[in-house]
Design a protein around this motif. Structure first.
Motif, PDB file in Angstrom:
ATOM      1  N   MET A 210       0.859  -1.261   0.095  1.00  0.00           N
ATOM      2  CA  MET A 210       0.115  -0.039  -0.073  1.00  0.00           C
ATOM      3  C   MET A 210       0.987   1.139   0.086  1.00  0.00           C
ATOM      4  SD  MET A 210      -3.367  -0.674   2.451  1.00  0.00           S
ATOM      5  CE  MET A 210      -2.752  -1.687   3.403  1.00  0.00           C
ATOM      6  N   TRP A 211       1.747   1.257   0.838  1.00  0.00           N
ATOM      7  CA  TRP A 211       2.610   2.402   1.104  1.00  0.00           C
ATOM      8  C   TRP A 211       3.563   2.707  -0.244  1.00  0.00           C
ATOM      9  CZ3 TRP A 211       2.499   6.333   4.110  1.00  0.00           C
ATOM     10  CH2 TRP A 211       1.817   6.223   5.445  1.00  0.00           C
ATOM     11  N   MET A 212       4.067   1.478  -0.923  1.00  0.00           N
ATOM     12  CA  MET A 212       4.746   1.649  -2.253  1.00  0.00           C
ATOM     13  C   MET A 212       3.795   2.226  -3.299  1.00  0.00           C
ATOM     14  SD  MET A 212       6.718  -2.060  -2.174  1.00  0.00           S
ATOM     15  CE  MET A 212       8.412  -2.185  -1.246  1.00  0.00           C
ATOM     16  N   SER A 230      13.693   0.122  -5.491  1.00  0.00           N
ATOM     17  CA  SER A 230      13.578   1.235  -6.463  1.00  0.00           C
ATOM     18  C   SER A 230      13.828   2.434  -5.651  1.00  0.00           C
ATOM     19  CB  SER A 230      12.566   1.332  -7.144  1.00  0.00           C
ATOM     20  OG  SER A 230      11.171   1.630  -6.100  1.00  0.00           O
ATOM     21  N   ASP A 231      14.058   3.697  -6.339  1.00  0.00           N
ATOM     22  CA  ASP A 231      14.320   4.782  -5.553  1.00  0.00           C
ATOM     23  C   ASP A 231      12.683   5.297  -4.836  1.00  0.00           C
ATOM     24  OD1 ASP A 231      17.023   5.015  -6.398  1.00  0.00           O
ATOM     25  OD2 ASP A 231      16.190   6.379  -8.106  1.00  0.00           O
ATOM     26  N   GLU A 232      11.657   5.088  -5.574  1.00  0.00           N
ATOM     27  CA  GLU A 232      10.390   5.471  -5.273  1.00  0.00           C
ATOM     28  C   GLU A 232      10.215   4.657  -3.858  1.00  0.00           C
ATOM     29  OE1 GLU A 232      10.175   5.969  -9.524  1.00  0.00           O
ATOM     30  OE2 GLU A 232      11.195   4.382  -8.039  1.00  0.00           O
ATOM     31  N   ASN A 233      10.557   3.526  -3.840  1.00  0.00           N
ATOM     32  CA  ASN A 233      10.328   2.727  -2.651  1.00  0.00           C
ATOM     33  C   ASN A 233      11.184   3.077  -1.493  1.00  0.00           C
ATOM     34  OD1 ASN A 233       8.184   1.157  -3.922  1.00  0.00           O
ATOM     35  ND2 ASN A 233       9.420  -0.643  -4.299  1.00  0.00           N
ATOM     36  N   VAL A 234      12.367   3.236  -1.638  1.00  0.00           N
ATOM     37  CA  VAL A 234      13.498   3.906  -0.729  1.00  0.00           C
ATOM     38  C   VAL A 234      12.912   5.085  -0.114  1.00  0.00           C
ATOM     39  CG1 VAL A 234      15.685   4.480  -0.081  1.00  0.00           C
ATOM     40  CG2 VAL A 234      15.338   2.445  -1.602  1.00  0.00           C
ATOM     41  N   GLU A 235      12.283   6.038  -1.103  1.00  0.00           N
ATOM     42  CA  GLU A 235      11.900   7.393  -0.500  1.00  0.00           C
ATOM     43  C   GLU A 235      10.732   7.261   0.461  1.00  0.00           C
ATOM     44  OE1 GLU A 235      11.297   9.547  -3.992  1.00  0.00           O
ATOM     45  OE2 GLU A 235      13.414   9.463  -4.434  1.00  0.00           O
ATOM     46  N   THR A 236       9.828   6.270  -0.121  1.00  0.00           N
ATOM     47  CA  THR A 236       8.451   6.007   0.665  1.00  0.00           C
ATOM     48  C   THR A 236       8.788   5.587   2.203  1.00  0.00           C
ATOM     49  OG1 THR A 236       7.296   5.424  -1.249  1.00  0.00           O
ATOM     50  CG2 THR A 236       6.624   4.448   0.867  1.00  0.00           C
ATOM     51  N   PHE A 237       9.795   4.554   2.107  1.00  0.00           N
ATOM     52  CA  PHE A 237      10.117   4.040   3.430  1.00  0.00           C
ATOM     53  C   PHE A 237      10.973   5.184   4.351  1.00  0.00           C
ATOM     54  CE2 PHE A 237       8.027   0.376   2.024  1.00  0.00           C
ATOM     55  CZ  PHE A 237       7.570  -0.245   2.743  1.00  0.00           C
ATOM     56  N   THR A 238      11.739   6.098   3.675  1.00  0.00           N
ATOM     57  CA  THR A 238      12.478   7.005   4.400  1.00  0.00           C
ATOM     58  C   THR A 238      11.343   7.888   4.973  1.00  0.00           C
ATOM     59  OG1 THR A 238      14.536   6.590   2.955  1.00  0.00           O
ATOM     60  CG2 THR A 238      14.059   8.791   4.129  1.00  0.00           C
ATOM     61  N   TRP A 239      10.251   8.113   4.276  1.00  0.00           N
ATOM     62  CA  TRP A 239       9.395   9.100   4.711  1.00  0.00           C
ATOM     63  C   TRP A 239       8.621   8.515   5.828  1.00  0.00           C
ATOM     64  CZ3 TRP A 239       4.091   9.327   5.998  1.00  0.00           C
ATOM     65  CH2 TRP A 239       3.655  10.827   6.117  1.00  0.00           C
ATOM     66  N   CYS A 271      -6.918   4.323  18.281  1.00  0.00           N
ATOM     67  CA  CYS A 271      -6.139   4.511  17.219  1.00  0.00           C
ATOM     68  C   CYS A 271      -6.979   5.540  16.297  1.00  0.00           C
ATOM     69  CB  CYS A 271      -6.059   3.101  16.257  1.00  0.00           C
ATOM     70  SG  CYS A 271      -5.401   3.112  14.785  1.00  0.00           S
ATOM     71  N   GLY A 272      -6.404   6.515  15.895  1.00  0.00           N
ATOM     72  CA  GLY A 272      -6.825   7.493  15.004  1.00  0.00           C
ATOM     73  C   GLY A 272      -7.081   7.311  13.744  1.00  0.00           C
ATOM     74  N   MET A 273      -6.268   6.559  13.069  1.00  0.00           N
ATOM     75  CA  MET A 273      -6.213   6.393  11.623  1.00  0.00           C
ATOM     76  C   MET A 273      -5.516   5.148  11.212  1.00  0.00           C
ATOM     77  SD  MET A 273      -4.905   9.975   9.821  1.00  0.00           S
ATOM     78  CE  MET A 273      -3.609  10.242  10.994  1.00  0.00           C
ATOM     79  N   LEU A 274      -5.704   4.360  10.205  1.00  0.00           N
ATOM     80  CA  LEU A 274      -5.028   3.273   9.578  1.00  0.00           C
ATOM     81  C   LEU A 274      -5.559   2.929   8.111  1.00  0.00           C
ATOM     82  CD1 LEU A 274      -5.980  -0.013  11.597  1.00  0.00           C
ATOM     83  CD2 LEU A 274      -7.512   2.012  11.558  1.00  0.00           C
ATOM     84  N   HIS A 275      -4.771   1.868   7.622  1.00  0.00           N
ATOM     85  CA  HIS A 275      -5.360   1.438   6.262  1.00  0.00           C
ATOM     86  C   HIS A 275      -6.150   0.164   6.777  1.00  0.00           C
ATOM     87  CE1 HIS A 275      -1.376   3.161   4.433  1.00  0.00           C
ATOM     88  NE2 HIS A 275      -2.374   3.797   4.052  1.00  0.00           N
ATOM     89  N   GLY A 276      -7.348   0.183   6.106  1.00  0.00           N
ATOM     90  CA  GLY A 276      -8.222  -0.973   6.587  1.00  0.00           C
ATOM     91  C   GLY A 276      -8.938  -1.663   5.375  1.00  0.00           C
ATOM     92  N   GLU A 295     -10.141   7.731   0.347  1.00  0.00           N
ATOM     93  CA  GLU A 295      -9.177   7.262  -0.396  1.00  0.00           C
ATOM     94  C   GLU A 295      -7.985   7.077   0.204  1.00  0.00           C
ATOM     95  OE1 GLU A 295     -10.295   8.021  -4.656  1.00  0.00           O
ATOM     96  OE2 GLU A 295     -11.167   9.729  -3.785  1.00  0.00           O
ATOM     97  N   LEU A 296      -7.342   6.314  -0.192  1.00  0.00           N
ATOM     98  CA  LEU A 296      -5.652   6.266   0.262  1.00  0.00           C
ATOM     99  C   LEU A 296      -5.055   7.241   0.023  1.00  0.00           C
ATOM    100  CD1 LEU A 296      -4.592   2.597  -0.691  1.00  0.00           C
ATOM    101  CD2 LEU A 296      -5.814   3.393   1.598  1.00  0.00           C
TER     102      LEU A 296
END
Length: 430
Positions: A210-212, A230-239, A271-276, A295-296
């Protein structure tokens, strides 16, 4: 977990994996008959709750045996935390079940252990599967995996906690920046888990994907090559590390947080928010939570992509019960039976007939937004023989990428290399 499932999703009793079929026969639903099918299935109910999937399978198996007196079915149900490993251990010990309903099928297909779908089902049942999901069950264009149920994802949020944090209860976050801002406000208001981030073993592959997708990445590229680092995935998990984990906005260590723990926290108002996925609606209603969905959120606005999760049914060759297993699977996918399971757990059907029925059923109006996303959803690369091993590696290690001192590039790079090694070492399905 429909990581399946999830979609989806999902806990029950355990047994020693290689304890074998004698253990299975002790918890089943059928009795008597010339052939006894052994089936292992995942649990979509709440842990310790009264809605265990065991009850559904027991009832369905009894009805099937009543109509087919020569065939009985013993079904054992396990938590999504353990069911895939249970089946793997049984296969390794030479005790394959006749039927399994789990999270992945391709590695078994590649080893020649599964029946092809056209060896099992009647043509009308085969034709009823939604085309995209049927294709996701293929290895080298031959279908071995039967989609069982599916789900997509939305952002769930607690409206009462939003009001407590002086946030608009009718405006869920639409971007990562808004997610972080809302999470900070929730933390300031005393919310224990501002954003639920389950990167523990139960749901890690789904949460990760989902995050990717939200960050413009994926597990694979358009031709099926792994792009985990990939650069996109590394940036995502860094964020995620820098904007959610380091500021203490997840409330718990994501490495040790399973999906069900996050769902339980949401259903207790913690819990305030989460993916469900859709099953969370049931649990939240039982907890009398006033919740909303959206929406996500993506990197710069609503995500262009959504995760679709299908859980899988398969039949093993070892027992030689092709005809009997096919009869039972035909029965499982009859419109009334398949719809009954999907409706019971607020999941989405995988057949055209049951999907049309759900779209007309006002009782399931809350599921329609999830159904609307199914046509464009992106699924795990389940047809890759290497996916089962890659998914297991993600479960074991992805949480390390977002620890305070974690290195996303290193963790994702390690997963990438193991995925590539797994891909090269697996045989083609025959």
């Amino acid at each position: 977990m429909m990581e399946r499932r999830r979609f989806l999703g999902m806990a029950a009793s355990g047994m020693a994996g290689a304890a074998g079929m004698s253990a299975l026969s002790g918890c089943g639903s059928g009795s008597g008959g010339d052939v006894t099918l052994k089936m292992v299935a995942a649990d979509y109910g709440d842990p310790g709750g009264d809605n265990s999937s065991q009850k559904f399978w027991d009832e369905l198996a009894r009805e099937f045996t009543r109509k087919n007196p020569g065939i009985s079915v013993d079904v054992s149900v396990y938590s999504w935390n353990t069911v895939d490993k249970k089946v793997a251990d049984m296969v390794k010990a030479g005790n394959e079940p006749d039927i399994a309903q789990i999270g992945a099928y391709a590695d078994y297909a590649a080893s020649g252990k599964l029946y092809k779908v056209n060896e099992l089902l009647t043509i009308p049942v085969q034709a009823d599967f939604l085309p995209g999901l049927a294709e996701a069950g293929e290895v080298q264009r031959v279908q071995y995996g039967l989609p069982f149920v599916s789900s997509t994802r939305l952002l769930f949020y607690n409206k009462d906690l939003f009001e407590k944090a002086e946030l608009d209860p009718d405006s869920p976050p639409r971007s990562w920046k808004e997610v972080a801002s809302a999470a900070r406000a929730l933390k300031k208001a005393g919310v224990r888990m501002p954003f639920g981030l389950p990167l523990g073993p139960e749901e890690a592959p789904a949460e990760t994907m989902m995050w990717m997708l939200e960050g413009g990445g994926n597990y694979v590229d358009t031709v099926g090559n792994y792009i985990i680092d990939s650069d996109e995935n590394v940036e995502t998990f860094t964020w995620i590390r820098d904007h959610l984990v380091k500021p203490g906005l997840t409330g718990t260590d994501p490495r040790n947080t399973d999906r069900q723990q996050a769902f339980d926290a949401f259903s207790k108002g913690e819990c305030g928010m989460l993916h469900g996925h859709p099953t969370l609606m049931q649990q939240a209603r039982r907890g009398r939570i006033r919740y909303g969905t959206g929406e996500l959120p993506g990197r710069d606005g609503v995500s262009d992509a959504n995760l679709g999760v299908a859980d899988w049914m398969m039949a093993f060759r070892a027992g030689g019960h092709r005809k009997e297993a096919g009869k039972f699977l035909d029965f499982v996918y009859r419109e009334n039976n398949h719809y009954a399971f999907a409706a019971r757990y607020d999941l989405m059907p995988v057949t055209s007939s049951a999907t049309k029925r759900m779209r007309k059923d006002e009782k399931h109006r809350q599921l329609w937004p999830f159904l609307d996303q199914l046509d464009s959803a992106q699924f795990y690369p389940a047809g890759k023989v290497s996916w089962a091993g890659t998914s297991a590696e993600i479960k074991r290690t992805i949480g390390r990428a977002v620890t305070r001192n974690g290195n996303p590039a290193t963790v994702l790079g390690t997963i990438q290399r193991k995925a590539e090694t797994e891909e090269k070492s697996t045989p083609a399905a025959g």
